[in-house]
Design a protein around this motif. Structure first.
Motif, PDB file in Angstrom:
ATOM      1  N   SER A 185      89.750  59.099  49.501  1.00 18.32           N
ATOM      2  CA  SER A 185      90.895  58.321  49.050  1.00 18.32           C
ATOM      3  C   SER A 185      90.771  58.144  47.544  1.00 18.32           C
ATOM      4  O   SER A 185      89.784  58.524  46.934  1.00 18.32           O
ATOM      5  CB  SER A 185      90.963  56.984  49.790  1.00 18.32           C
ATOM      6  N   SER A 186      91.766  57.515  46.960  1.00 18.57           N
ATOM      7  CA  SER A 186      91.772  57.335  45.513  1.00 18.57           C
ATOM      8  C   SER A 186      90.654  56.383  45.075  1.00 18.57           C
ATOM      9  O   SER A 186      90.137  55.590  45.869  1.00 18.57           O
ATOM     10  CB  SER A 186      93.120  56.766  45.071  1.00 18.57           C
ATOM     11  N   GLN A 187      90.317  56.461  43.798  1.00 17.12           N
ATOM     12  CA  GLN A 187      89.296  55.560  43.254  1.00 17.12           C
ATOM     13  C   GLN A 187      89.728  54.103  43.411  1.00 17.12           C
ATOM     14  O   GLN A 187      88.921  53.242  43.720  1.00 17.12           O
ATOM     15  CB  GLN A 187      89.023  55.887  41.776  1.00 17.12           C
ATOM     16  N   GLU A 188      91.004  53.857  43.232  1.00 24.23           N
ATOM     17  CA  GLU A 188      91.530  52.494  43.396  1.00 24.23           C
ATOM     18  C   GLU A 188      91.316  52.000  44.835  1.00 24.23           C
ATOM     19  O   GLU A 188      90.908  50.867  45.061  1.00 24.23           O
ATOM     20  CB  GLU A 188      93.016  52.477  43.041  1.00 24.23           C
ATOM     21  N   HIS A 189      91.563  52.877  45.796  1.00 24.01           N
ATOM     22  CA  HIS A 189      91.391  52.478  47.186  1.00 24.01           C
ATOM     23  C   HIS A 189      89.912  52.300  47.525  1.00 24.01           C
ATOM     24  O   HIS A 189      89.552  51.405  48.280  1.00 24.01           O
ATOM     25  CB  HIS A 189      92.043  53.481  48.138  1.00 24.01           C
ATOM     26  N   LYS A 190      89.042  53.144  46.966  1.00 27.85           N
ATOM     27  CA  LYS A 190      87.605  52.979  47.179  1.00 27.85           C
ATOM     28  C   LYS A 190      87.148  51.618  46.673  1.00 27.85           C
ATOM     29  O   LYS A 190      86.332  50.952  47.314  1.00 27.85           O
ATOM     30  CB  LYS A 190      86.826  54.099  46.502  1.00 27.85           C
TER      31      LYS A 190
END
Length: 162
Positions: A2-7
């Protein structure tokens, strides 16, 4: 995954829980046991210490698909993560992740030949953040009584199959 933001979102949900239930397959059965999260950040991989003679190590050799779930019932936060697990013995990584809690499980110390790391590369998962303040709970009960489907807070799937 997933995106870095979601991580970062996932990390913010699980970082204080520390204990996850790791499920592995043993023949036709699923088995789960508590594992202590040892990392300081999350990039799509979870890290746990393990005894290299533990049954879960042998289970992973047969089937490396795993599930790790975290729960904080007081905050109404739940996270389930599925991925691929493997056991490694990397002395540099062991040194960097070692902490006093882990030392209690390995009285011979981090140089013991039985100390290993369980690496889980997360491929997908989902999380729930169910805000259940009294006002929100009362509103949800009113929705249910009125025949509406009450909202359940935030629920999101992530990873390779959403």
């Amino acid at each position: 995954m997933s995106s870095q933001e979601h991580k970062m979102k996932i990390w913010n949900l699980i970082k204080d829980m520390k204990i996850g239930m790791l499920a592995t397959r043993h023949d036709n059965d699923l088995r789960a046991r508590p594992m202590y999260l040892v990392q300081d950040d999350y990039d799509g991989t979870l890290w746990f210490f393990t005894d290299l003679d533990a049954e879960k190590v042998f289970e992973l050799e047969e089937d490396n698909d795993v599930c790790v779930s975290f729960a904080d019932p007081h905050e109404h936060i739940y996270v389930s993560m599925t991925g691929v697990g493997r056991v490694i013995r990397d002395t540099t990584l062991i040194e960097s992740l070692w902490n006093p809690f882990v030392a209690e499980w390995f009285p011979q110390g981090k140089d013991s030949p039985n100390v290993g790391l369980l690496e889980i590369k997360v491929t997908k998962g989902e999380h729930w953040d169910m805000d259940t303040s009294r006002m929100v709970s009362a509103y949800r009960q009113t929705q249910g009584a009125a025949g509406e489907v009450p909202t359940q807070g935030e629920h999101e799937k992530f990873g390779t199959t959403q």
